[in-house]
Write an enzyme that holds these catalytic residues in place. Structure first.
Site, PDB file in Angstrom:
ATOM      1  CD  GLU A   1       3.660   0.635   7.126  1.00 20.45           C
ATOM      2  OE1 GLU A   1       3.111   1.265   6.201  1.00 20.45           O
ATOM      3  OE2 GLU A   1       3.058   0.270   8.153  1.00 20.45           O
TER       4      GLU A   1
ATOM      5  CE1 TYR B   1       4.788   3.827   8.168  1.00 20.92           C
ATOM      6  CE2 TYR B   1       4.585   3.429  10.519  1.00 20.92           C
ATOM      7  CZ  TYR B   1       4.008   3.602   9.287  1.00 20.92           C
ATOM      8  OH  TYR B   1       2.649   3.558   9.163  1.00 20.92           O
TER       9      TYR B   1
ATOM     10  CG  HIS C   1       4.407   4.903   4.515  1.00 21.09           C
ATOM     11  ND1 HIS C   1       3.607   5.617   5.373  1.00 21.09           N
ATOM     12  CD2 HIS C   1       3.767   3.717   4.339  1.00 21.09           C
ATOM     13  CE1 HIS C   1       2.556   4.897   5.710  1.00 21.09           C
ATOM     14  NE2 HIS C   1       2.607   3.740   5.087  1.00 21.09           N
TER      15      HIS C   1
ATOM     16  CG  HIS D   1      -0.194   0.188   2.542  1.00 16.02           C
ATOM     17  ND1 HIS D   1       0.165  -0.875   3.338  1.00 16.02           N
ATOM     18  CD2 HIS D   1       0.241   1.297   3.201  1.00 16.02           C
ATOM     19  CE1 HIS D   1       0.777  -0.430   4.432  1.00 16.02           C
ATOM     20  NE2 HIS D   1       0.847   0.901   4.371  1.00 16.02           N
TER      21      HIS D   1
ATOM     22  CG  HIS E   1      -0.268   0.586  11.880  1.00 22.68           C
ATOM     23  ND1 HIS E   1       0.345   1.802  12.041  1.00 22.68           N
ATOM     24  CD2 HIS E   1       0.319   0.026  10.797  1.00 22.68           C
ATOM     25  CE1 HIS E   1       1.252   1.964  11.089  1.00 22.68           C
ATOM     26  NE2 HIS E   1       1.265   0.896  10.326  1.00 22.68           N
TER      27      HIS E   1
ATOM     28  CG  HIS F   1      -3.968   0.605   4.272  1.00 18.56           C
ATOM     29  ND1 HIS F   1      -3.516  -0.612   4.673  1.00 18.56           N
ATOM     30  CD2 HIS F   1      -3.039   1.492   4.693  1.00 18.56           C
ATOM     31  CE1 HIS F   1      -2.361  -0.465   5.301  1.00 18.56           C
ATOM     32  NE2 HIS F   1      -2.042   0.797   5.318  1.00 18.56           N
TER      33      HIS F   1
HETATM   34  C1  M3P Z   1      -0.146   3.427   8.139  1.00 18.11           C
HETATM   35  C2  M3P Z   1      -0.788   2.153   7.936  1.00 18.11           C
HETATM   36  C3  M3P Z   1      -0.121   8.065   9.684  1.00 18.11           C
HETATM   37  C4  M3P Z   1      -0.589   6.708   9.655  1.00 18.11           C
HETATM   38  C5  M3P Z   1      -0.055   5.715   8.968  1.00 18.11           C
HETATM   39  C6  M3P Z   1      -0.618   4.410   8.945  1.00 18.11           C
HETATM   40  C7  M3P Z   1       0.911   8.557   8.780  1.00 18.11           C
HETATM   41  O1  M3P Z   1       0.955   3.595   7.478  1.00 18.11           O
HETATM   42  O2  M3P Z   1      -0.194   1.322   7.256  1.00 18.11           O
HETATM   43  O3  M3P Z   1      -1.886   1.952   8.469  1.00 18.11           O
HETATM   44  O4  M3P Z   1      -0.602   8.839  10.471  1.00 18.11           O
HETATM   45 FE    FE Z   2       1.359   2.184   5.947  1.00 14.87          FE
END
Ligand code: M3P
Ligand code: FE
Length: 310
Positions: free
Chosen positions: A268, A258, A217, A157, A249, A203
């Site tokens: 990532e 990351y 990213h 993603h 997450h 996602h």
């Molecule tokens: C992810 C993900 C931010 C959230 C990023 C989340 C930049 O990268 O893979 O769910 O707030």
């Molecule tokens: Fe991500």
């Protein structure tokens, strides 16, 4: 009828200020394979990807993002989506076969988030380096490669930044048919971040608040948590700057690290999550819970993660 519309993320095209250093990293540490080179660009794919490339590195004097390319199911989807984007009021450019390496006809347009988006149906199949015969698989056919490189099987993603997350999200949903799995709302109910899918994963594309046209990213898929641990070992051994993790997450439930490529583009590695069907009810997070939403273990964000994008 047969599935139509956007299938998945195809390739991310970024610029790098040192193409040899970037190529050395994306092959030697990440473990991607070079599929083509031109005067200014290197094209790479992950070992289990069939299509011509999932990453294009182009030499430029600044690090940034050229475009994001999504694959559609069928040629007819190009005409279909071209009409929808035009009707929305954004001009669409058509590129014929041969204008871009490794793929057939495509369309390109700008999104309200200020990114160039490409849609393509016909991409050259170069095949995986895994055996495809239906024999008893050898251990390496099962995906557990000897690890001195991260060697993710595929790209997963990307996350872009936009000044107006709400408007951008509406475009991706209403015009391009993305479905929203999760959203992060501020105290006034405005979207600070949205997570969108076409491939029945948490996602394919996410948007967070930031500069229009920015790349936060792109992310590689790993098959399991053990691979994330191995990735951290390989990154540390190679002196790659970690940004956050290994951690998990809250949003997507994915396990993650990351880090930055040597020129400064954030990468990532990601695994886990869930499988949302099109009837998946959107999960809503609120800003008071933003720490847990983004980094479930730490419960807080770091400054660099919030501020740095390319
Ligand atoms: C992810 C993900 C931010 C959230 C990023 C989340 C930049 O990268 O893979 O769910 O707030
Ligand atoms: Fe991500």
């Amino acid at each position: 009828g047969p599935p139509r519309g956007i299938l998945r993320l195809g390739h991310v095209d970024v610029t790098v200020t040192d193409i040899d250093l970037a190529t050395a990293y994306y092959t030697g540490v990440m473990g991607m394979e070079v599929t083509a080179r031109t005067e200014d660009s290197v094209y790479l794919k992950c070992w289990d990807e069939e299509d011509h490339h999932s990453l294009r590195l182009r030499y430029a004097s600044r690090v940034g993002m050229d475009l994001m390319s999504f694959k559609v199911h069928h040629e007819d989807d190009l005409a279909d989506l071209e009409k929808k984007v035009s009707r929305f009021g954004f001009p669409v450019e058509r590129l014929s076969r041969g204008e871009t390496l490794g793929q057939g006809e495509s369309i390109r347009f700008s999104t309200p988030s200020g990114h160039v988006m490409e849609l393509v149906a016909d991409v050259e199949k170069v095949g995986t380096s895994r055996r495809r015969e239906p024999l008893a698989p050898e251990p390496s056919d099962l995906g557990r490669m000897v690890r001195d490189q991260i060697a993710p099987p595929r790209m997963d993603h990307m996350l872009i930044t936009a000044e107006e997350v709400g408007d951008s999200t509406q475009f991706f949903m209403d015009v391009l048919g993305f479905r929203i799995t999760e959203q992060l709302l501020d105290g006034n109910g405005h979207q600070l971040g949205t997570w969108l899918e076409r491939s029945h994963s948490p996602h394919d594309l996410a948007i967070v608040h930031g500069t229009n046209g920015g790349l936060h990213h792109f992310a590689y898929w790993l098959d399991e948590w053990d691979d994330v641990r191995d990735a951290a070992d390989i990154l540390a051994y190679n002196g790659i700057q970690l940004d956050v993790g290994p951690t998990r997450h809250g949003i997507t439930r994915g396990s993650t690290i990351y880090f930055f490529d040597p020129l400064g583009t954030r990468n990532e590695v990601f695994t886990g999550g869930y499988r949302p069907d099109p009837d998946f009810p959107t999960l809503t997070w609120t800003e008071d819970n933003i720490g847990r939403a983004i980094f479930y273990y730490e419960g807080e964000l770091n400054d660099r993660f919030m501020k740095v994008h390319t």
